[in-house]
Write a protein that holds these residues in place. Structure first.
Motif, PDB file in Angstrom:
ATOM      1  N   LEU A  63       0.821  -1.213   0.000  1.00 12.63           N
ATOM      2  CA  LEU A  63       0.000   0.000   0.000  1.00 12.63           C
ATOM      3  C   LEU A  63       0.852   1.258   0.000  1.00 12.63           C
ATOM      4  O   LEU A  63       0.394   2.331  -0.410  1.00 12.63           O
ATOM      5  CB  LEU A  63      -0.927  -0.012   1.219  1.00 12.63           C
ATOM      6  CG  LEU A  63      -1.888  -1.211   1.299  1.00 12.63           C
ATOM      7  CD1 LEU A  63      -2.707  -1.143   2.585  1.00 12.63           C
ATOM      8  CD2 LEU A  63      -2.792  -1.247   0.082  1.00 12.63           C
ATOM      9  N   SER A  64       2.085   1.149   0.489  1.00 14.74           N
ATOM     10  CA  SER A  64       3.012   2.281   0.522  1.00 14.74           C
ATOM     11  C   SER A  64       4.415   1.714   0.681  1.00 14.74           C
ATOM     12  O   SER A  64       4.590   0.505   0.906  1.00 14.74           O
ATOM     13  CB  SER A  64       2.697   3.214   1.691  1.00 14.74           C
ATOM     14  OG  SER A  64       3.065   2.603   2.931  1.00 14.74           O
ATOM     15  N   ILE A  65       5.428   2.576   0.580  1.00 14.23           N
ATOM     16  CA  ILE A  65       6.797   2.086   0.773  1.00 14.23           C
ATOM     17  C   ILE A  65       7.041   1.688   2.226  1.00 14.23           C
ATOM     18  O   ILE A  65       8.030   1.019   2.528  1.00 14.23           O
ATOM     19  CB  ILE A  65       7.846   3.126   0.327  1.00 14.23           C
ATOM     20  CG1 ILE A  65       7.708   4.433   1.128  1.00 14.23           C
ATOM     21  CG2 ILE A  65       7.765   3.372  -1.163  1.00 14.23           C
ATOM     22  CD1 ILE A  65       8.844   5.407   0.884  1.00 14.23           C
ATOM     23  N   GLY A  66       6.129   2.085   3.112  1.00  6.61           N
ATOM     24  CA  GLY A  66       6.237   1.706   4.515  1.00  6.61           C
ATOM     25  C   GLY A  66       5.397   0.497   4.886  1.00  6.61           C
ATOM     26  O   GLY A  66       5.305   0.156   6.074  1.00  6.61           O
ATOM     27  N   ASP A  67       4.792  -0.152   3.917  1.00 11.61           N
ATOM     28  CA  ASP A  67       3.973  -1.333   4.183  1.00 11.61           C
ATOM     29  C   ASP A  67       4.852  -2.420   4.801  1.00 11.61           C
ATOM     30  O   ASP A  67       5.920  -2.763   4.275  1.00 11.61           O
ATOM     31  CB  ASP A  67       3.356  -1.827   2.877  1.00 11.61           C
ATOM     32  CG  ASP A  67       2.224  -2.835   3.094  1.00 11.61           C
ATOM     33  OD1 ASP A  67       2.368  -3.697   3.985  1.00 11.61           O
ATOM     34  OD2 ASP A  67       1.230  -2.770   2.365  1.00 11.61           O
ATOM     35  N   GLY A  68       4.390  -2.992   5.889  1.00  5.13           N
ATOM     36  CA  GLY A  68       5.179  -3.982   6.616  1.00  5.13           C
ATOM     37  C   GLY A  68       5.518  -5.221   5.808  1.00  5.13           C
ATOM     38  O   GLY A  68       6.529  -5.887   6.083  1.00  5.13           O
ATOM     39  N   ILE A  69       4.706  -5.532   4.791  1.00  6.86           N
ATOM     40  CA  ILE A  69       4.967  -6.747   4.015  1.00  6.86           C
ATOM     41  C   ILE A  69       6.300  -6.666   3.267  1.00  6.86           C
ATOM     42  O   ILE A  69       6.921  -7.689   2.981  1.00  6.86           O
ATOM     43  CB  ILE A  69       3.811  -7.014   3.020  1.00  6.86           C
ATOM     44  CG1 ILE A  69       3.894  -8.458   2.515  1.00  6.86           C
ATOM     45  CG2 ILE A  69       3.830  -6.019   1.863  1.00  6.86           C
ATOM     46  CD1 ILE A  69       2.678  -8.884   1.716  1.00  6.86           C
ATOM     47  N   LEU A  70       6.767  -5.457   2.990  1.00  6.41           N
ATOM     48  CA  LEU A  70       8.056  -5.310   2.313  1.00  6.41           C
ATOM     49  C   LEU A  70       9.199  -5.734   3.230  1.00  6.41           C
ATOM     50  O   LEU A  70      10.100  -6.466   2.818  1.00  6.41           O
ATOM     51  CB  LEU A  70       8.246  -3.870   1.844  1.00  6.41           C
ATOM     52  CG  LEU A  70       7.248  -3.382   0.787  1.00  6.41           C
ATOM     53  CD1 LEU A  70       7.485  -1.910   0.467  1.00  6.41           C
ATOM     54  CD2 LEU A  70       7.350  -4.225  -0.467  1.00  6.41           C
ATOM     55  N   ALA A  71       9.172  -5.284   4.472  1.00  8.47           N
ATOM     56  CA  ALA A  71      10.213  -5.674   5.423  1.00  8.47           C
ATOM     57  C   ALA A  71      10.125  -7.154   5.772  1.00  8.47           C
ATOM     58  O   ALA A  71      11.151  -7.837   5.910  1.00  8.47           O
ATOM     59  CB  ALA A  71      10.114  -4.819   6.683  1.00  8.47           C
ATOM     60  N   GLU A  72       8.903  -7.659   5.897  1.00  8.50           N
ATOM     61  CA  GLU A  72       8.714  -9.064   6.267  1.00  8.50           C
ATOM     62  C   GLU A  72       9.281 -10.027   5.217  1.00  8.50           C
ATOM     63  O   GLU A  72       9.731 -11.117   5.554  1.00  8.50           O
ATOM     64  CB  GLU A  72       7.220  -9.350   6.461  1.00  8.50           C
ATOM     65  CG  GLU A  72       6.618  -8.672   7.678  1.00  8.50           C
ATOM     66  CD  GLU A  72       5.104  -8.740   7.672  1.00  8.50           C
ATOM     67  OE1 GLU A  72       4.543  -9.428   6.779  1.00  8.50           O
ATOM     68  OE2 GLU A  72       4.470  -8.114   8.540  1.00  8.50           O
ATOM     69  N   THR A  73       9.257  -9.607   3.942  1.00  9.52           N
ATOM     70  CA  THR A  73       9.668 -10.513   2.865  1.00  9.52           C
ATOM     71  C   THR A  73      11.011 -10.143   2.250  1.00  9.52           C
ATOM     72  O   THR A  73      11.438 -10.768   1.280  1.00  9.52           O
ATOM     73  CB  THR A  73       8.602 -10.513   1.752  1.00  9.52           C
ATOM     74  OG1 THR A  73       8.472  -9.184   1.210  1.00  9.52           O
ATOM     75  CG2 THR A  73       7.255 -10.972   2.293  1.00  9.52           C
ATOM     76  N   ALA A  74      11.692  -9.146   2.790  1.00 14.41           N
ATOM     77  CA  ALA A  74      12.950  -8.663   2.205  1.00 14.41           C
ATOM     78  C   ALA A  74      14.133  -9.538   2.596  1.00 14.41           C
ATOM     79  O   ALA A  74      14.136 -10.186   3.645  1.00 14.41           O
ATOM     80  CB  ALA A  74      13.207  -7.229   2.646  1.00 14.41           C
ATOM     81  N   ASP A  75      15.144  -9.537   1.756  1.00 15.57           N
ATOM     82  CA  ASP A  75      16.405 -10.191   2.105  1.00 15.57           C
ATOM     83  C   ASP A  75      17.141  -9.410   3.184  1.00 15.57           C
ATOM     84  O   ASP A  75      17.840  -9.986   4.016  1.00 15.57           O
ATOM     85  CB  ASP A  75      17.309 -10.307   0.865  1.00 15.57           C
ATOM     86  CG  ASP A  75      16.714 -11.215  -0.192  1.00 15.57           C
ATOM     87  OD1 ASP A  75      16.007 -12.177   0.166  1.00 15.57           O
ATOM     88  OD2 ASP A  75      16.965 -10.962  -1.392  1.00 15.57           O
ATOM     89  N   ALA A  76      16.994  -8.086   3.152  1.00 16.02           N
ATOM     90  CA  ALA A  76      17.632  -7.225   4.151  1.00 16.02           C
ATOM     91  C   ALA A  76      16.857  -5.917   4.240  1.00 16.02           C
ATOM     92  O   ALA A  76      16.212  -5.499   3.276  1.00 16.02           O
ATOM     93  CB  ALA A  76      19.085  -6.947   3.775  1.00 16.02           C
ATOM     94  N   VAL A  77      16.923  -5.297   5.414  1.00 17.24           N
ATOM     95  CA  VAL A  77      16.320  -3.984   5.621  1.00 17.24           C
ATOM     96  C   VAL A  77      17.414  -3.057   6.136  1.00 17.24           C
ATOM     97  O   VAL A  77      18.074  -3.361   7.142  1.00 17.24           O
ATOM     98  CB  VAL A  77      15.152  -4.045   6.635  1.00 17.24           C
ATOM     99  CG1 VAL A  77      14.553  -2.650   6.819  1.00 17.24           C
ATOM    100  CG2 VAL A  77      14.088  -5.015   6.168  1.00 17.24           C
TER     101      VAL A  77
END
Length: 248
Positions: A63-77
């Protein structure tokens, strides 16, 4: 299957992405295109979002660049400054997506003001990270709806550098990236002429005529010697794209 012009534009953008490349993704159609590509022909596409996620693999459109699903599925944050200072500005990103309120015949983009800067008719959201994307990514893809208000002979303000006001400024400044290499719209595809850098019509979307594109462009549009017609979206592309949107 029937499809919309926006779906055709998103599919065209997805097809342009190469497997294994690193893509700096924005929300909206760029995110839809990148996630569609990763789920179809480019499973090893690395999605990089401005919020600091590297290698995100969302199962729905964020929904945005801050959507939690991006961090949850990322190789690194990592931190936002690291995204820009280490990944983007040194030229480690292959493709960056941009859009805007205006784009001109030399690929310069405006997201700052409509009208004069001191007394604008409309004040727009501004630059964000777009200027760095425009100058530092190895190449830039632009995704915009095609109409005379957006495709103008000269932008009111250069927020993100294409090839400069005269088409030669980019060569003089020598930034890391090549600049906009492809502009994908709901009517077709424009690419810069290799000599003048002026955006030139190279491909039409299915069912679109050259005169439609000319009428939607605010300058005398140049045409490639051979203009192709893009293939319509496949059933797999459409069903995958719609599933991503429905899950959001």
């Amino acid at each position: 299957m029937s499809y919309t012009t926006d779906e055709m534009m998103t599919v065209a953008a997805a097809r342009a992405l190469r497997d294994g490349s690193a893509c700096f993704v924005g929300i909206g159609q760029p995110s839809a295109a990148a996630n569609l590509a990763r789920r179809t022909h480019a499973p090893d596409l690395v999605l990089v979002y401005e919020s600091g996620t590297l290698g995100a693999k969302p199962d729905r459109l964020p929904l945005s660049i801050g959507d939690g699903i991006l961090a949850e599925t990322a190789d690194a944050v990592v931190s936002v400054p690291e995204i820009f200072n280490y990944w983007l500005q040194p030229g480690r990103i292959d493709v960056g997506f941009l859009g805007g309120a205006q784009i001109d015949r030399f690929g310069n983009i405006n997201t700052t003001v409509i009208g004069g800067y001191a007394e604008p008719k409309v004040r727009l959201p501004g630059a964000g990270g777009a200027p760095e994307i425009a100058t530092s990514c190895r190449e830039v893809f632009v995704v915009m709806r095609h109409n005379p208000r957006a495709f103008v002979a000269a932008v009111d303000f250069v927020t993100s550098l294409g090839y400069g006001r005269d088409g030669e400024q980019r060569d003089a400044l020598r930034p890391l990236g090549k600049g906009p290499t492809r502009v994908m719209t709901d009517l077709g595809v424009l690419e810069p002429d290799p000599d003048t850098h002026e955006l030139t019509l190279t491909a039409l979307n299915p069912g679109v005529e050259v005169e439609q594109v000319r009428a939607a462009t605010g300058w005398e549009l140049r045409l490639a010697e051979e203009i192709t017609v893009q293939d319509p979206p496949t059933e797999t592309e459409l069903s995958t794209l719609r599933a991503l949107k429905e899950a959001s």
